[in-house]
Design an enzyme around this catalytic site. Sequence first.
Site, PDB file in Angstrom:
ATOM      1  N   ALA A 159     -19.550  22.179  41.834  1.00 47.63           N
ATOM      2  CA  ALA A 159     -19.716  22.784  43.154  1.00 47.63           C
ATOM      3  C   ALA A 159     -20.138  24.245  43.093  1.00 47.63           C
ATOM      4  O   ALA A 159     -20.861  24.734  43.962  1.00 47.63           O
ATOM      5  CB  ALA A 159     -18.420  22.649  43.962  1.00 47.63           C
ATOM      6  N   THR A 178     -22.612  27.182  45.490  1.00 47.16           N
ATOM      7  CA  THR A 178     -21.967  28.163  46.369  1.00 47.16           C
ATOM      8  C   THR A 178     -22.920  29.304  46.722  1.00 47.16           C
ATOM      9  O   THR A 178     -22.826  29.884  47.805  1.00 47.16           O
ATOM     10  CB  THR A 178     -20.687  28.741  45.735  1.00 47.16           C
ATOM     11  OG1 THR A 178     -20.995  29.260  44.442  1.00 47.16           O
ATOM     12  CG2 THR A 178     -19.615  27.679  45.611  1.00 47.16           C
ATOM     13  N   GLN A 219     -22.054  16.986  39.566  1.00 48.77           N
ATOM     14  CA  GLN A 219     -20.971  16.440  40.374  1.00 48.77           C
ATOM     15  C   GLN A 219     -21.245  16.669  41.863  1.00 48.77           C
ATOM     16  O   GLN A 219     -20.482  16.203  42.707  1.00 48.77           O
ATOM     17  CB  GLN A 219     -19.651  17.114  39.981  1.00 48.77           C
ATOM     18  CG  GLN A 219     -19.199  16.814  38.563  1.00 48.77           C
ATOM     19  CD  GLN A 219     -17.991  17.641  38.166  1.00 48.77           C
ATOM     20  OE1 GLN A 219     -18.079  18.843  37.949  1.00 48.77           O
ATOM     21  NE2 GLN A 219     -16.843  16.994  38.067  1.00 48.77           N
ATOM     22  N   HIS A 253     -21.520  11.662  41.539  1.00 50.50           N
ATOM     23  CA  HIS A 253     -20.768  11.334  42.752  1.00 50.50           C
ATOM     24  C   HIS A 253     -21.664  10.938  43.915  1.00 50.50           C
ATOM     25  O   HIS A 253     -21.241  10.941  45.068  1.00 50.50           O
ATOM     26  CB  HIS A 253     -19.880  12.523  43.143  1.00 50.50           C
ATOM     27  CG  HIS A 253     -18.844  12.842  42.113  1.00 50.50           C
ATOM     28  ND1 HIS A 253     -18.340  14.117  41.906  1.00 50.50           N
ATOM     29  CD2 HIS A 253     -18.218  12.051  41.206  1.00 50.50           C
ATOM     30  CE1 HIS A 253     -17.458  14.086  40.921  1.00 50.50           C
ATOM     31  NE2 HIS A 253     -17.368  12.847  40.488  1.00 50.50           N
ATOM     32  N   CYS A 276     -26.016  -5.239  55.949  1.00 50.93           N
ATOM     33  CA  CYS A 276     -27.310  -5.762  55.490  1.00 50.93           C
ATOM     34  C   CYS A 276     -27.962  -4.901  54.417  1.00 50.93           C
ATOM     35  O   CYS A 276     -29.033  -5.235  53.924  1.00 50.93           O
ATOM     36  CB  CYS A 276     -28.260  -5.941  56.666  1.00 50.93           C
ATOM     37  SG  CYS A 276     -28.791  -4.390  57.446  1.00 50.93           S
ATOM     38  N   CYS A 335     -28.695  -4.509  62.297  1.00 47.75           N
ATOM     39  CA  CYS A 335     -27.613  -5.468  62.539  1.00 47.75           C
ATOM     40  C   CYS A 335     -26.396  -4.865  63.235  1.00 47.75           C
ATOM     41  O   CYS A 335     -25.452  -5.585  63.545  1.00 47.75           O
ATOM     42  CB  CYS A 335     -27.186  -6.117  61.218  1.00 47.75           C
ATOM     43  SG  CYS A 335     -26.291  -4.980  60.114  1.00 47.75           S
ATOM     44  N   THR A 369     -17.873  24.444  37.547  1.00 45.51           N
ATOM     45  CA  THR A 369     -16.949  23.323  37.677  1.00 45.51           C
ATOM     46  C   THR A 369     -15.611  23.668  37.035  1.00 45.51           C
ATOM     47  O   THR A 369     -15.566  24.321  35.991  1.00 45.51           O
ATOM     48  CB  THR A 369     -17.511  22.038  37.028  1.00 45.51           C
ATOM     49  OG1 THR A 369     -16.500  21.029  36.998  1.00 45.51           O
ATOM     50  CG2 THR A 369     -18.016  22.291  35.622  1.00 45.51           C
ATOM     51  N   SER A 370     -14.533  23.220  37.668  1.00 49.59           N
ATOM     52  CA  SER A 370     -13.190  23.453  37.132  1.00 49.59           C
ATOM     53  C   SER A 370     -12.879  22.525  35.976  1.00 49.59           C
ATOM     54  O   SER A 370     -11.881  22.705  35.279  1.00 49.59           O
ATOM     55  CB  SER A 370     -12.150  23.251  38.239  1.00 49.59           C
ATOM     56  OG  SER A 370     -12.199  21.909  38.714  1.00 49.59           O
ATOM     57  N   GLY A 415     -13.697  31.037  37.211  1.00 49.01           N
ATOM     58  CA  GLY A 415     -12.305  30.901  36.815  1.00 49.01           C
ATOM     59  C   GLY A 415     -12.168  30.195  35.483  1.00 49.01           C
ATOM     60  O   GLY A 415     -13.129  29.635  34.947  1.00 49.01           O
TER      61      GLY A 415
END
EC number: 2.3.1.286
Length: 241
Positions: free
Chosen positions: A22, A26, A103, A121, A132, A153, A191-192, A216
Amino acid sequence: MDFNTLKKRVNESSRIVFFGGAGTSTESGIPDFRSADGLYHASDEEQYAPEEILSRDFFLERTDAFYAFYKSKMIHPDAKPNQAHEALVKLERRGQLQAIITQNIDGLHQLAGSEQVLELHGSVQSNHCMNCHVKYPLAYVLESTGVPKCEQCGGIIKPDVVLYQENLDMNVLETAAAYLKQADVLIVAGTSLTVQPAAGLTRLYEGDAFVLINRGATPMDGLANYVISDSIGRVLQALVD
């Protein structure tokens, strides 16, 4: 850390793999999930936690509430690719970047021009009728009122994103694993590295140029050859220029 040494290594590489989360988006104005300002901490007024809303059970049982949250919090149609996305396009067009494993579900890598993108994901850009199986673009979901229904449908349309309680696509996982095993440089960013099984894929890398760019700390910091806490876009641009 000797940044010039890392830049030289990247410039000489022909089998680079990028693994992003993510934090890659950002800088395009899309909030991440687990930071202090992320999506999972910005819903105190919500009746349900985001993890519950974004589960398959919730989608099936409270489809209206799911779409109310999904349309307001998960879709960012005005977001544009940032420096990170653009730097990866440069690497791919030079023949150095073999694959992007992401991700994220925003589709910004493809919008920037990247071609070999593995979406662990899924993507908000693609949707299908649960009855359908007719495909629908993101615009159809955005233009719908309430729960989007199939024109053919009348069935409920579901985003092609992997919800909690759903399995990742095994073909995508196996392809990602193959790229990681043959990579000479692995760049992991934004990503963490806490969401499994996606995060565990990075352990398949066997080289000695594991680059980790994240604001982080992550569980993989001790295994990385280069750990950088800075803007992903700025770092990637500096590596490719």
